[in-house]
Design a protein around this motif. Structure first.
Motif, mmCIF file in Angstrom:
data_model
loop_
_atom_site.group_PDB
_atom_site.id
_atom_site.type_symbol
_atom_site.label_atom_id
_atom_site.label_comp_id
_atom_site.label_asym_id
_atom_site.label_seq_id
_atom_site.Cartn_x
_atom_site.Cartn_y
_atom_site.Cartn_z
ATOM 1 N N HIS A 61 -5.465 -18.143 12.814
ATOM 2 C CA HIS A 61 -4.705 -19.030 13.756
ATOM 3 C C HIS A 61 -3.244 -18.902 14.073
ATOM 4 C CE1 HIS A 61 -3.590 -19.966 17.833
ATOM 5 N NE2 HIS A 61 -3.002 -21.029 17.329
ATOM 6 N N ARG A 62 -3.104 -19.062 12.621
ATOM 7 C CA ARG A 62 -1.222 -18.480 11.768
ATOM 8 C C ARG A 62 -1.410 -17.574 11.819
ATOM 9 N NH1 ARG A 62 0.331 -24.757 8.208
ATOM 10 N NH2 ARG A 62 -0.607 -25.643 9.718
ATOM 11 N N LYS A 63 -2.429 -16.787 10.995
ATOM 12 C CA LYS A 63 -2.245 -15.327 10.997
ATOM 13 C C LYS A 63 -2.326 -14.797 12.581
ATOM 14 C CE LYS A 63 -4.700 -13.657 7.472
ATOM 15 N NZ LYS A 63 -5.530 -13.406 6.221
ATOM 16 N N GLN A 64 -2.573 -14.618 13.988
ATOM 17 C CA GLN A 64 -3.316 -14.497 14.591
ATOM 18 C C GLN A 64 -1.596 -14.526 15.441
ATOM 19 O OE1 GLN A 64 -6.996 -15.678 15.870
ATOM 20 N NE2 GLN A 64 -7.639 -13.739 15.711
ATOM 21 N N GLU A 65 -1.049 -15.104 15.268
ATOM 22 C CA GLU A 65 0.196 -15.892 16.311
ATOM 23 C C GLU A 65 1.288 -15.406 15.086
ATOM 24 O OE1 GLU A 65 1.115 -19.908 16.452
ATOM 25 O OE2 GLU A 65 0.214 -20.107 18.583
ATOM 26 N N LEU A 66 1.788 -14.624 13.999
ATOM 27 C CA LEU A 66 2.501 -14.339 12.854
ATOM 28 C C LEU A 66 2.227 -12.905 13.339
ATOM 29 C CD1 LEU A 66 4.424 -14.959 10.606
ATOM 30 C CD2 LEU A 66 2.541 -14.345 8.907
ATOM 31 N N ALA A 67 1.472 -12.299 13.641
ATOM 32 C CA ALA A 67 0.631 -10.778 13.358
ATOM 33 C C ALA A 67 1.680 -10.854 15.179
ATOM 34 C CB ALA A 67 -0.681 -10.017 14.010
ATOM 35 N N ALA A 68 1.154 -11.643 16.297
ATOM 36 C CA ALA A 68 1.515 -11.453 17.493
ATOM 37 C C ALA A 68 3.264 -11.259 17.591
ATOM 38 C CB ALA A 68 0.886 -12.427 18.642
ATOM 39 N N ALA A 69 3.661 -12.283 16.535
ATOM 40 C CA ALA A 69 5.142 -12.779 17.237
ATOM 41 C C ALA A 69 5.634 -11.772 16.464
ATOM 42 C CB ALA A 69 5.991 -13.792 15.783
ATOM 43 N N PHE A 70 5.017 -10.632 15.167
ATOM 44 C CA PHE A 70 6.190 -9.331 14.560
ATOM 45 C C PHE A 70 5.984 -8.258 15.603
ATOM 46 C CE2 PHE A 70 4.955 -10.774 10.227
ATOM 47 C CZ PHE A 70 6.334 -10.580 10.251
ATOM 48 N N ARG A 71 4.631 -8.204 16.582
ATOM 49 C CA ARG A 71 4.612 -7.092 16.978
ATOM 50 C C ARG A 71 5.414 -6.980 18.561
ATOM 51 N NH1 ARG A 71 0.203 -4.116 17.623
ATOM 52 N NH2 ARG A 71 -0.665 -3.575 15.855
ATOM 53 N N LEU A 72 5.848 -8.782 18.923
ATOM 54 C CA LEU A 72 6.732 -9.238 19.835
ATOM 55 C C LEU A 72 8.787 -8.989 19.456
ATOM 56 C CD1 LEU A 72 5.417 -12.707 21.416
ATOM 57 C CD2 LEU A 72 5.830 -10.801 23.050
#
Length: 247
Positions: free
Chosen positions: A15-26
């Motif tokens: 979950h943390r890695k998914q949020e991290l990847a999403a944050a980079f995309r944002l």
């Protein structure tokens, strides 16, 4: 709505890695990239002396979960195929050490954060959104060029103190949170608040919100839960638009 609970460290790590990847995309979507500069990190839930970070030299807009790199506080890559930005290690390793409560930290060379940082002053309580940082921001005034040693990272961590954000003189802004989503939201809204203050100062003589009201507003919109929740619409948007980030 509240942050999810997890049955295992492996589930929480994903979950943390998914949020991290999403944050980079944002961050990529909002134009926060500047060449190879910038990094967001997430502490590993099983090994608190390790954190996940973006690969050095990869576009924010292309980062996937599988691209993330795990590094320890000594700078050793534990998992991943890519090199790590030394500045990312020097800053984030010390920030994570200084703030064991912080799951994530975000720093990028965003335009208005950089511009505001040259003023070497805290954000003023000029808008409702800026009140989230009222008396909850540090100021690091000792710019010494590209951060390439952990001692300067330690000083940045000290300047951050117990706050959610720190302004790095002539450099930019850095935020932390109890979740990746929270740290990312504080960065996004702080960048916008820097922009709003610069616009207001250019237009005339902006008037401050009084201290009592600013503190009241901070308690409403400046909590960890509020920071996590504020990112929900952006999470929904970016994961629908760019589902390959989960790869």
């Amino acid at each position: 709505m509240v942050p999810p609970d997890f049955d295992s460290p492996a589930e929480e790590r994903l979950h943390r890695k998914q949020e991290l990847a999403a944050a980079f995309r944002l961050f990529g979507k909002f134009g926060f990239s500047e060449g190879v500069a910038g990094h967001i990190t997430a502490r590993d839930p099983e090994h608190p002396d390790r954190f996940w970070v973006n690969p050095f030299g990869m576009s924010f807009s292309q980062i996937r979960v599988s691209d993330l790199v795990l590094v320890d506080h000594d700078g050793t890559v534990v998992e991943g195929e890519h090199p790590v930005n030394r500045a990312a290690f020097c800053i984030h390793s010390e920030v994570h050490k200084a703030r064991p409560d912080a799951v994530a930290a975000a720093h990028a060379h965003s335009l208005h954060g950089k511009a505001f940082a040259t003023l070497r002053r805290p954000l003023d309580p000029l808008t409702q959104d800026a009140c989230a940082f009222f008396e909850d921001q540090g100021l690091y005034e000792d710019f010494r060029g590209v951060v390439n040693d952990t001692e300067e990272g330690r000083r940045i961590g000290a300047a951050l103190g117990p706050h959610k954000a720190v302004i790095l003189a002539n450099h930019g802004i850095l935020t932390v949170g109890q979740s990746v989503a929270e740290a990312a939201w504080w960065f996004i809204t702080m960048e916008r608040s820097c922009q709003a203050q610069l616009l207001a100062m250019a237009a005339g003589d902006p008037q401050h919100i009084d201290r009592e009201t600013a503190l009241q507003v901070r308690e409403q919109i400046g909590t960890p839960l509020a920071g996590w929740f504020q990112l929900r619409p952006l999470w929904d948007q970016i994961t629908a638009e760019q589902p390959d980030l989960f790869d």
